[in-house]
Write a protein that holds these residues in place. Structure first.
Motif, PDB file in Angstrom:
ATOM      1  N   THR A   1       0.845  -1.192   0.000  1.00 52.50           N
ATOM      2  CA  THR A   1       0.000   0.000   0.000  1.00 52.50           C
ATOM      3  C   THR A   1       0.884   1.246   0.000  1.00 52.50           C
ATOM      4  O   THR A   1       1.941   1.263   0.656  1.00 52.50           O
ATOM      5  N   GLU A   2       0.457   2.272  -0.712  1.00 53.66           N
ATOM      6  CA  GLU A   2       1.231   3.514  -0.769  1.00 53.66           C
ATOM      7  C   GLU A   2       0.725   4.489   0.287  1.00 53.66           C
ATOM      8  O   GLU A   2      -0.488   4.734   0.396  1.00 53.66           O
TER       9      GLU A   2
ATOM     10  N   TRP B   1       5.970   2.794  -0.330  1.00 55.06           N
ATOM     11  CA  TRP B   1       5.106   1.619  -0.354  1.00 55.06           C
ATOM     12  C   TRP B   1       5.330   0.832   0.925  1.00 55.06           C
ATOM     13  O   TRP B   1       6.465   0.596   1.339  1.00 55.06           O
TER      14      TRP B   1
ATOM     15  N   PRO C   1       0.459  -3.669   4.348  1.00 51.43           N
ATOM     16  CA  PRO C   1      -0.898  -3.448   4.841  1.00 51.43           C
ATOM     17  C   PRO C   1      -0.941  -3.631   6.357  1.00 51.43           C
ATOM     18  O   PRO C   1      -0.273  -4.502   6.909  1.00 51.43           O
TER      19      PRO C   1
ATOM     20  N   GLU D   1      -7.659  -3.990   8.736  1.00 50.32           N
ATOM     21  CA  GLU D   1      -6.878  -3.073   7.894  1.00 50.32           C
ATOM     22  C   GLU D   1      -6.676  -3.647   6.492  1.00 50.32           C
ATOM     23  O   GLU D   1      -6.629  -2.900   5.505  1.00 50.32           O
TER      24      GLU D   1
ATOM     25  N   GLU E   1      -7.511  -1.280   3.462  1.00 52.55           N
ATOM     26  CA  GLU E   1      -6.408  -0.751   2.656  1.00 52.55           C
ATOM     27  C   GLU E   1      -6.197  -1.482   1.336  1.00 52.55           C
ATOM     28  O   GLU E   1      -5.588  -0.916   0.420  1.00 52.55           O
ATOM     29  N   GLY E   2      -6.675  -2.716   1.227  1.00 53.42           N
ATOM     30  CA  GLY E   2      -6.433  -3.470  -0.001  1.00 53.42           C
ATOM     31  C   GLY E   2      -7.617  -4.205  -0.560  1.00 53.42           C
ATOM     32  O   GLY E   2      -7.531  -4.797  -1.639  1.00 53.42           O
TER      33      GLY E   2
ATOM     34  N   ALA F   1      -6.587  -5.104  -6.113  1.00 57.92           N
ATOM     35  CA  ALA F   1      -6.349  -4.345  -4.889  1.00 57.92           C
ATOM     36  C   ALA F   1      -7.035  -2.990  -4.976  1.00 57.92           C
ATOM     37  O   ALA F   1      -6.842  -2.241  -5.939  1.00 57.92           O
TER      38      ALA F   1
ATOM     39  N   VAL G   1      -8.480   0.407  -2.353  1.00 58.84           N
ATOM     40  CA  VAL G   1      -8.592   1.023  -1.037  1.00 58.84           C
ATOM     41  C   VAL G   1     -10.072   1.266  -0.748  1.00 58.84           C
ATOM     42  O   VAL G   1     -10.756   1.946  -1.514  1.00 58.84           O
TER      43      VAL G   1
ATOM     44  N   THR H   1      -3.870   5.681   3.373  1.00 56.38           N
ATOM     45  CA  THR H   1      -3.495   4.877   2.211  1.00 56.38           C
ATOM     46  C   THR H   1      -3.972   5.525   0.925  1.00 56.38           C
ATOM     47  O   THR H   1      -5.167   5.799   0.756  1.00 56.38           O
TER      48      THR H   1
ATOM     49  N   ARG I   1      -3.155   4.243  -2.386  1.00 60.98           N
ATOM     50  CA  ARG I   1      -3.503   3.187  -3.331  1.00 60.98           C
ATOM     51  C   ARG I   1      -2.826   1.900  -2.907  1.00 60.98           C
ATOM     52  O   ARG I   1      -1.960   1.891  -2.024  1.00 60.98           O
ATOM     53  N   ALA I   2      -3.252   0.796  -3.535  1.00 61.53           N
ATOM     54  CA  ALA I   2      -2.716  -0.518  -3.199  1.00 61.53           C
ATOM     55  C   ALA I   2      -2.481  -1.294  -4.482  1.00 61.53           C
ATOM     56  O   ALA I   2      -3.097  -1.006  -5.527  1.00 61.53           O
TER      57      ALA I   2
END
Length: 301
Positions: A178-179, A190, A193, A210, A214-215, A262, A264, A272, A274-275
């Motif tokens: 995740t960014e 990066w 998660p 999470e 997040e993903g 993936a 968010v 977060t 993006r993932a």
């Protein structure tokens, strides 16, 4: 009610068929009750160093710290202070000891003993200790716990954050990353998660929550890879001013059996941006957070 967080580090040490336990004294968390040696982690202190310090203070023994075996959380109400105290307890295996076992004579811990499991079953044990030893877990009698929270005065610019993170992979060996969003420490890197656990939440439960936020993935939590200690005395985060951050971060292996794209799912403005799924080679070419680089380095090639 005030919500208070604390992290504790404890050790499991065997001598043949006997385990090392200590009894809390008048100033301890559970006066008159036996438990594994260890105690609260101080601000900025690495849990492993905290455990070495506590074992030496409580038993007179010097011990090497081995692998992190398990992490559990418990919450108790401390009525006199109107506090709900959440403690994340890290259990480490300990290696061969050096020194002579001794009693400290009072204060936080007043006795230290080697007990067989049968002997330990006949004394009052904290629920955490009984569970680790595979003994029946029974509630402690009312009034066993101290009526006040033995903790230092709160510091307005200090923050403790306990987090659970995952080295998340799918059956093809891809890694989910995740960014970190703008405005958060490490923005643009990066990351694994995961994140800070909520008050009253178990680490594995928080990690799976999470992972969805997040993903957009559902996974299975596996073995613990280790614990990472982060101290940044001037972290600039969403609060808009430097804060003295202490982060204790436990990393698990997580398997997603049926991966999807993936995405968010947490609310806008979260940490977060993006993932994405990446091969190990692709992941190593990304700008990685310290904990992500360490976990990916542990991943089998």
């Amino acid at each position: 009610m005030n919500l208070v967080r604390r992290v504790g580090a404890y050790g499991l040490l065997w001598d043949s068929d006997r385990v090392l336990v200590v009894r809390d004294g008048a100033e301890g968390e559970f006066p008159g009750v036996w438990r594994l040696p260890g105690g609260a982690v101080a601000h900025a202190e690495h849990p492993e160093r905290a455990l070495i310090r506590a074992v030496a203070e409580q038993t007179g023994l010097t011990v090497p710290v081995g692998r992190l075996r398990t992490v559990v959380a418990d919450v108790v109400a401390v009525g006199e202070d109107d506090v709900s105290l959440h403690t994340d307890r890290l259990l480490f295996e300990l290696g061969a000891q050096d020194g002579t076992l001794r009693d400290t004579g009072g204060g936080t811990v007043d006795r230290a003993r080697w007990l067989t499991p049968a002997e330990a079953a006949r004394v009052p044990l904290t629920p955490f200790t009984a569970g680790v030893l595979g003994l029946p877990v029974t509630p402690l009698p009312p009034g066993t716990r101290r009526s006040r929270v033995p903790s230092p005065a709160p510091h307005p610019d200090r923050r403790l954050r306990f987090g659970a993170y995952g080295l998340v992979t799918d059956p093809a060996g891809r890694i989910l990353l995740t960014e970190i969003a703008a405005g958060y420490p490490g923005a643009g890197l990066w990351h694994l998660p995961g994140g800070g656990t909520d008050h009253g939440e178990q680490p594995a439960t928080g990690l799976l929550r999470e992972l969805i936020e997040e993903g957009g993935q559902r996974g299975r939590v596996g073995e613990i890879l280790g614990v990472n200690n982060l101290h940044n005395p001037a972290a600039l985060g969403p609060e808009g001013r430097p804060l003295d951050w202490h982060g204790v971060r436990v990393t698990y292996r997580v398997l997603v059996d049926e991966p999807t794209d993936a995405v968010v799912t947490e609310s806008a403005g979260g940490s977060t941006a993006r993932a994405g799924w990446f091969t190990r080679e692709q992941a190593l070419d990304l700008p990685l957070s310290d904990i992500a680089a360490l976990a990916i380095g542990q991943c089998a090639r």
